[in-house]
Scaffold this motif. Structure first.
Motif, PDB file in Angstrom:
ATOM      1  N   GLY A 186       0.864  -1.260   0.031  1.00 13.89           N
ATOM      2  CA  GLY A 186      -0.163  -0.036   0.002  1.00 13.89           C
ATOM      3  C   GLY A 186       0.801   1.150  -0.067  1.00 13.89           C
ATOM      4  O   GLY A 186       2.223   1.128   0.085  1.00 13.89           O
ATOM      5  N   PRO A 187       0.185   2.452  -0.213  1.00 13.06           N
ATOM      6  CA  PRO A 187       1.018   3.591   0.067  1.00 13.06           C
ATOM      7  C   PRO A 187       1.781   3.987   1.321  1.00 13.06           C
ATOM      8  O   PRO A 187       0.916   3.817   2.377  1.00 13.06           O
ATOM      9  N   VAL A 188       2.697   4.655   1.183  1.00 11.98           N
ATOM     10  CA  VAL A 188       3.323   5.234   2.334  1.00 11.98           C
ATOM     11  C   VAL A 188       3.717   6.680   1.987  1.00 11.98           C
ATOM     12  O   VAL A 188       4.153   6.720   0.783  1.00 11.98           O
ATOM     13  N   ALA A 189       3.656   7.746   2.804  1.00 17.40           N
ATOM     14  CA  ALA A 189       4.120   9.056   2.614  1.00 17.40           C
ATOM     15  C   ALA A 189       4.257   9.772   3.828  1.00 17.40           C
ATOM     16  O   ALA A 189       3.792   9.464   4.836  1.00 17.40           O
ATOM     17  N   LEU A 190       5.154  10.791   3.608  1.00 13.39           N
ATOM     18  CA  LEU A 190       5.720  11.728   4.708  1.00 13.39           C
ATOM     19  C   LEU A 190       5.228  13.165   4.321  1.00 13.39           C
ATOM     20  O   LEU A 190       5.347  13.245   3.038  1.00 13.39           O
ATOM     21  N   GLY A 191       5.087  13.851   4.832  1.00 13.77           N
ATOM     22  CA  GLY A 191       4.671  15.237   4.815  1.00 13.77           C
ATOM     23  C   GLY A 191       4.827  16.354   5.842  1.00 13.77           C
ATOM     24  O   GLY A 191       4.966  15.908   6.836  1.00 13.77           O
ATOM     25  N   LEU A 192       4.994  17.413   5.659  1.00 13.18           N
ATOM     26  CA  LEU A 192       5.385  18.689   6.479  1.00 13.18           C
ATOM     27  C   LEU A 192       3.909  19.160   6.505  1.00 13.18           C
ATOM     28  O   LEU A 192       3.033  19.730   5.520  1.00 13.18           O
ATOM     29  N   VAL A 193       3.232  19.044   7.726  1.00 15.31           N
ATOM     30  CA  VAL A 193       1.763  19.530   8.008  1.00 15.31           C
ATOM     31  C   VAL A 193       1.698  20.572   9.163  1.00 15.31           C
ATOM     32  O   VAL A 193       2.514  20.045  10.165  1.00 15.31           O
ATOM     33  N   ARG A 194       1.109  21.463   9.065  1.00 18.44           N
ATOM     34  CA  ARG A 194       0.941  22.476  10.118  1.00 18.44           C
ATOM     35  C   ARG A 194       0.333  21.836  11.367  1.00 18.44           C
ATOM     36  O   ARG A 194      -0.619  21.137  11.407  1.00 18.44           O
ATOM     37  N   ALA A 195       1.268  21.987  12.505  1.00 16.76           N
ATOM     38  CA  ALA A 195       0.647  21.543  13.665  1.00 16.76           C
ATOM     39  C   ALA A 195       0.447  19.810  13.532  1.00 16.76           C
ATOM     40  O   ALA A 195      -0.437  19.219  14.156  1.00 16.76           O
ATOM     41  N   GLY A 196       1.288  19.324  12.681  1.00 15.62           N
ATOM     42  CA  GLY A 196       0.740  17.842  12.251  1.00 15.62           C
ATOM     43  C   GLY A 196       0.899  16.856  13.452  1.00 15.62           C
ATOM     44  O   GLY A 196      -0.061  16.132  13.383  1.00 15.62           O
ATOM     45  N   ARG A 197       1.592  16.857  14.477  1.00 15.12           N
ATOM     46  CA  ARG A 197       1.808  15.923  15.319  1.00 15.12           C
ATOM     47  C   ARG A 197       0.766  16.021  16.329  1.00 15.12           C
ATOM     48  O   ARG A 197       0.322  14.997  16.780  1.00 15.12           O
ATOM     49  N   SER A 198       0.000  17.170  16.250  1.00 14.94           N
ATOM     50  CA  SER A 198      -1.253  17.084  17.201  1.00 14.94           C
ATOM     51  C   SER A 198      -2.498  16.639  16.594  1.00 14.94           C
ATOM     52  O   SER A 198      -3.522  16.989  16.968  1.00 14.94           O
ATOM     53  N   ARG A 199      -2.266  16.309  15.013  1.00 11.41           N
ATOM     54  CA  ARG A 199      -3.614  16.157  14.457  1.00 11.41           C
ATOM     55  C   ARG A 199      -3.549  14.705  13.948  1.00 11.41           C
ATOM     56  O   ARG A 199      -4.167  14.329  12.916  1.00 11.41           O
TER      57      ARG A 199
END
Lengths: 926, 106
Positions: free
Chosen positions: A880-893
């Motif tokens: 299946g797909p795997v992805a990383l990204g930079l997301v605003r306040a990502g760790r709390s979401r």
């Protein structure tokens, strides 16, 4: 107009030998020593060009680099050179050239109808006319209509070379003044380089007929041990600290041109002066020529191409040309604007003082002139077949001005002359304004109607300058841009001073107050080939090859460039795409074992008593607390707190560390270490040894990796060799350094041997690994594996704003007491914000997310972004797909579903932890 | 193209060097205020006249050194070691530099 006969007193040609050439599909014969221009004139070809804008018929105006009309395309096919001046092309046997900017020929040009529209096409015509509805609607046809030569489509087949030279004195210009200066310097024991743009030395002596002294000096200089004479050499740029650049045209085999980079302790500019046209109606007709140019064609090239000659002048210099033509048997009348009292007394020539040429009669060739008094009154017509003009002289101050020197307007010669030098340079001869005896009376524009050309190359008339004045473009820089004065291939060598002086008259300013535009390199155009030199094709940006490159090639590797290295992307089997191969290789790494060439991995040894202290200041984490034989992961920041590199470092001994950097960071980080040690922490006892290319590093990774190493043969105790430790020993009977660190998430052995042993090691590993189905793995599979594990790839998962906390690596900072590079920046308010972009996993349930897809804040497109995808693959292991990204306040979401958008497509994903596989990291320790 | 004098290798073309920007900037401690830190990280002087900058003989010995350069006319007024103090922009310093550039010109 006579057919032109080569005179016996020509000083510059070898009449005994014939050179055949073709111009506009017709064959002609010339002689060694001819330029294309002189050979054409000698063959009676007077009309050889059409003007840039109005397609007016044009002939040769000048005899050197200042020629504005006779622009030709030299050669054919891939080696063709567009937009050369016929006056600068040395004739050779088999030369092929044609006119530019006319079709089908200069004598029958279909676009000559543009002349009829000329009254509508003044300065600024394009800007004002083609505004509505959109300039781009008109751009294509106008560009096609206005083009000059045609650039070849294929790569240039010729070779160009570069050469450096230093000297005591560089003399630019091989005329009388340059020859004398070079001789004087050489006799004083100085190293001299003499550069002349022409293929012959002598300068003005070639056409003034005073050859004895020049010939004596030329012979003496060519024999002098201190002197290097370069002809065909265009010194086109003058830069700081007496750095000058020139292009030398070469003949025969080998390179076509040589670019010289001179560094001279002193520069002598003996670049001469350029005669100015006079500005009167139809002064651009074929058969109207600068007086000195005509004298050149007569004296140097032996061409008497007129029998009934009118000379129009405002100074004494043209009298010399007039006398030459009288001596050659022509009928000459001088029209001199100056009153009789100022006229030199030359019995042989008929002079009409106080008069001007109002206009030239004839379209394709001058066949007469209209003459009148300056202030109006009766006019009359005089028949002639050649009109010579002299509006005075402009010293060739281009290089002096480029050097930073200032100019001033000299009333006596009505010209801009060198004023104050800022480098070690002096001008001599005519270039210095030594134009004695001109007795010039300014005549910038002859009053009256008709098109009076100032800039022949760009079809700028006196009326255009008036228009610029009306529209308030009166600054010399505005005048240039509004009218395109001086912007042609000749860069206004014959037109700039006339143009700015006319503007001066219109605005009641002296020419010196109007001033000149900035002189910039090149003095005359230079081919891109010469500038690029040999650094083209594979040499433009050479790529580095792995020490075992041939082994990889033999094993079917597909190579790509990564950080300046040619590295295997994948090793596809027959019938496999490289993407399929990468999937297979990544799956094998999780199930069995793979072999990766990691040689470009940056390796810097940091040595010395203070090595630990130094690295404590470099890394986000601690270095000095590391035990000998152990390894630790570290992040490096810049002073702005931004992540710039990462890697595993090893303590080899108390006072010796091995720092691994990213492959592309190896040179940069070694240089950075050096800068800190040399510039900031000068008291530390540390030396930096960049050793990346001394080692070949082969990584064996996967559940069966240790078995492969065992089978290869090693004296290292593999049972006592945990993850993140380091051993030195032998592998495959080669002296080796082995590091247990992993970018795949599997147990890995990074084996480094001397680079020259790379093929031996990779062969031994291949043989030992055969029973275990060891498979070579490329970079693409490595990227899949590290993304599954959420391992950071600096520069891919980070950008120029990413701080350690953004990628979940703030932990080591809290445990560290001392300062390190960038630490203070992490305490800024901006660094402490909770809504920063943070690295998270992105779980798509429908296909692989595109890298760069934007995370939408409120589902609107266009709309605010909440981050983006940085790494994304299909995982063969997780299917299946795997992805990383930079997301605003990502760790709390974590757990939140987000919408993404990329190139017109919508996607969705769930924000998840960065680690998709083996969250506990148990496989590393296997 | 400037002619710079590497303390180890002598006069060489500018293309052998890389410029490291303004020199003589003291690195503040961790306790520095935001303003002091910002001044260190982001702000540089930009005088019309003599600048003091550090250069590295990147395609040579790798040595860093200081250069006092007049950005108006590109005259090199002084070349000195990284550990040397910033020369006073006095008449003497500048005339020494002028002497040096005059020597280069000779």
């Amino acid at each position: 107009m006579s057919g032109g006969s080569r005179r016996e007193f020509a000083t510059g040609i070898d009449i005994s030998r014939a050179l055949r050439f073709r111009f506009n599909n017709r064959s002609y014969v010339g002689h060694p020593g001819d330029t294309l221009a002189s050979a054409l004139l000698a063959n009676g070809v007077q009309l050889l060009a059409r003007s840039f804008k109005y397609h007016r018929p044009r002939g040769i105006l000048a005899a050197g680099a200042e020629e504005p009309n006779a622009i030709v395309q030299l050669g054919t096919g891939e080696a063709a050179e567009p937009n050369l001046k016929a006056t600068e092309i040395e004739l050779f046997d088999g030369l092929v050239a044609r006119s530019v900017n006319c079709w089908p020929s200069p004598s029958f040009d279909l676009r000559s109808a543009y002349q009829l529209a000329a009254p509508l096409m003044g300065a600024g015509f394009y800007y004002k006319t083609f505004m509505w509805p959109d300039w781009h609607l008109f751009e294509g046809p106008i560009r096609r209509a206005a083009g000059l030569g045609i650039a070849p489509q294929d790569p240039d087949p010729d070779r160009y070379i570069h050469k450096y030279a230093a000297c005591d004195v560089l003399v630019v210009g091989g005329g009388p003044a340059g020859l004398a200066s070079a001789w004087e310097a050489a006799e004083a024991g100085l190293d001299v380089i003499l550069a002349e743009i022409d293929f012959r030395l002598g300068g003005s002596s070639l056409w003034r007929g005073e050859r004895n002294e020049a010939e004596r000096l030329e012979a003496a200089l060519r024999a002098h041990a201190n002197v290097r004479v370069l002809t065909r050499t265009n010194v086109f740029g003058y830069y700081d600290h007496n750095a000058l650049v020139a292009v030398e045209k070469l003949d025969g085999e080998g390179a076509r041109q040589r670019l010289w980079k001179f560094r001279a302790k002193r520069v002598v500019l003996a670049t001469g002066a350029i005669e100015r046209p006079l500005v009167f109606a139809n002064n651009d007709r074929p058969g109207v020529m600068l007086a000195s140019a005509a004298q050149s064609y007569l004296r140097r090239w032996g061409i008497l191409h007129g029998r009934q000659i009118v000379v129009f002048t405002n100074n004494n210099s043209a009298y010399e040309a007039a006398t030459s033509f009288v001596e050659a048997g022509a009928d000459v009348t001088i029209i001199d604007v100056r009153p009789r009292a100022k006229i030199p007394d030359i019995a042989a020539v008929r002079v009409l003082p106080g008069h001007v040429v109002k206009a030239v009669v004839g379209r394709r060739a001058a066949n007469g002139v209209t003459i009148g008094a300056l202030d109006g009154g009766q006019t009359f017509t005089l028949q002639c077949d050649l009109v010579l003009m002299s509006g005075g002289w402009s010293p060739t101050v281009h290089l002096f001005s480029q050097s930073g020197g200032s100019l001033r307007f000299d009333e006596a010669t009505q010209s801009f002359i060198p004023n104050r030098a800022v480098q070690a340079v002096e001008c001599v001869g005519a270039a210095a304004g030594e134009l004695s005896g001109l007795d010039i009376e300014p005549l910038w524009e002859v009053p009256g109607p008709g098109p009076k050309f100032v800039d022949f190359a760009n079809d700028v008339t006196a009326k255009d300058i008036g228009l610029a004045r009306e529209h308030s473009f009166i600054s010399v820089e505005h005048l240039k841009r509004y009218t395109t004065l001086g912007m042609g291939i000749d860069q206004g060598k014959t037109s700039n001073v006339n143009g700015l002086a006319i503007m001066g008259e219109l605005t009641a300013r002296a020419p010196g107050d109007v001033g000149t535009t900035k002189f910039r390199p090149p003095y005359t155009p230079v081919t891109f080939g010469a500038l690029a030199g040999p650094l083209v094709g594979d040499l433009y940006r050479p790529v580095r090859y792995l020490p075992a490159h041939d082994w990889h090639a033999a094993h079917g590797a597909v190579f790509e460039e990564y950080g300046g290295w040619a590295r295997p992307t994948a090793y596809p089997f027959p019938g496999e795409t490289w993407e399929q191969a990468a999937q297979r290789e990544a799956a094998t790494a999780r199930k069995g074992c793979v072999l990766l060439d990691a040689s470009p991995l940056g390796k810097i040894e940091v040595v010395g008593k203070d090595a630990g202290t130094f690295l404590d200041r470099i890394y986000v984490g601690n270095a000095s607390s590391l035990k000998v034989g152990s390894a630790r992961y570290g992040l490096m920041l810049n002073e702005n707190g931004i992540i710039i590199d990462d890697g595993v470092f090893v303590r080899l001994r108390e006072d010796r560390y091995l720092v691994h950097t990213t492959s592309s960071g190896a040179d940069r980080i070694a240089a950075m270490f050096d800068e800190w040690l040399q510039c900031e922490w000068t008291g530390l006892d540390v030396a930096i040894l960049p050793t990346t290319t001394q080692w070949a590093t082969l990584t064996v990774s996967g559940p069966d990796a240790s078995e492969v190493i065992r089978e290869t043969g090693t004296d290292i105790d593999l049972d006592d060799f945990p993850h993140m430790t380091f051993r030195e020993g032998s592998v495959a009977q080669l002296s080796a350094r082995v590091l247990r660190a992993s970018f795949t998430g599997e147990a890995s052995y990074e084996i480094s041997v001397e680079a020259s042993n790379a093929t031996q090691l990779v062969g031994a590993l291949e043989r030992a690994g055969r029973p275990l189905l060891l498979m070579p793995m490329g970079i693409e599979a490595l990227m899949i594996l590290r993304t599954e594990k959420g391992f950071l790839h600096v520069g891919v998962d980070t950008d120029g704003t990413t701080l350690p906390g953004d990628v979940g690596m703030a932990g080591p900072i809290a445990r560290k007491a001392s300062d390190f590079i960038g630490r203070r920046s992490l305490l800024r308010q901006e660094a402490l914000r909770e809504d920063r972009l943070q690295l998270v996993g992105l779980q798509s349930h429908k296909g692989v997310l595109p890298v760069g897809a934007q995370v939408l804040r409120d589902r609107s497109v266009p709309g605010p972004s909440d981050g983006f995808v940085t790494s994304s693959y299909h995982s063969p292991t997780l299917d299946g797909p795997v992805a990383l990204g930079l997301v605003r306040a990502g760790r709390s979401r974590i757990g939140e579903r987000v919408k993404l958008y990329d190139m017109g497509e919508h996607h969705s994903a769930e924000i998840v932890d960065t680690v998709f596989f083996d969250k506990a990291g148990e496989r590393l320790r296997a | 193209m400037l002619l710079l004098t590497c303390p180890h290798c002598g006069p060489r073309d500018e293309t052998e060097f890389s410029c490291g920007g303004e020199s003589h900037i003291a690195r503040p401690s961790l306790e520095a205020t935001d303003d002091a830190w910002a001044d260190y990280v982001f702000f540089r002087t930009n005088p019309m006249g003599v600048t003091f900058e550090r250069w590295r003989h990147a395609y040579g010995c790798g040595c860093w050194f200081n250069v006092a350069r007049d950005v108006v006319n590109h005259r090199i007024l002084a070349t000195y070691a990284m550990t040397d103090p910033k020369p006073a922009t006095s008449e003497t310093a500048i005339s020494n530099g002028l002497q040096q550039s005059a020597e280069l010109a000779r």
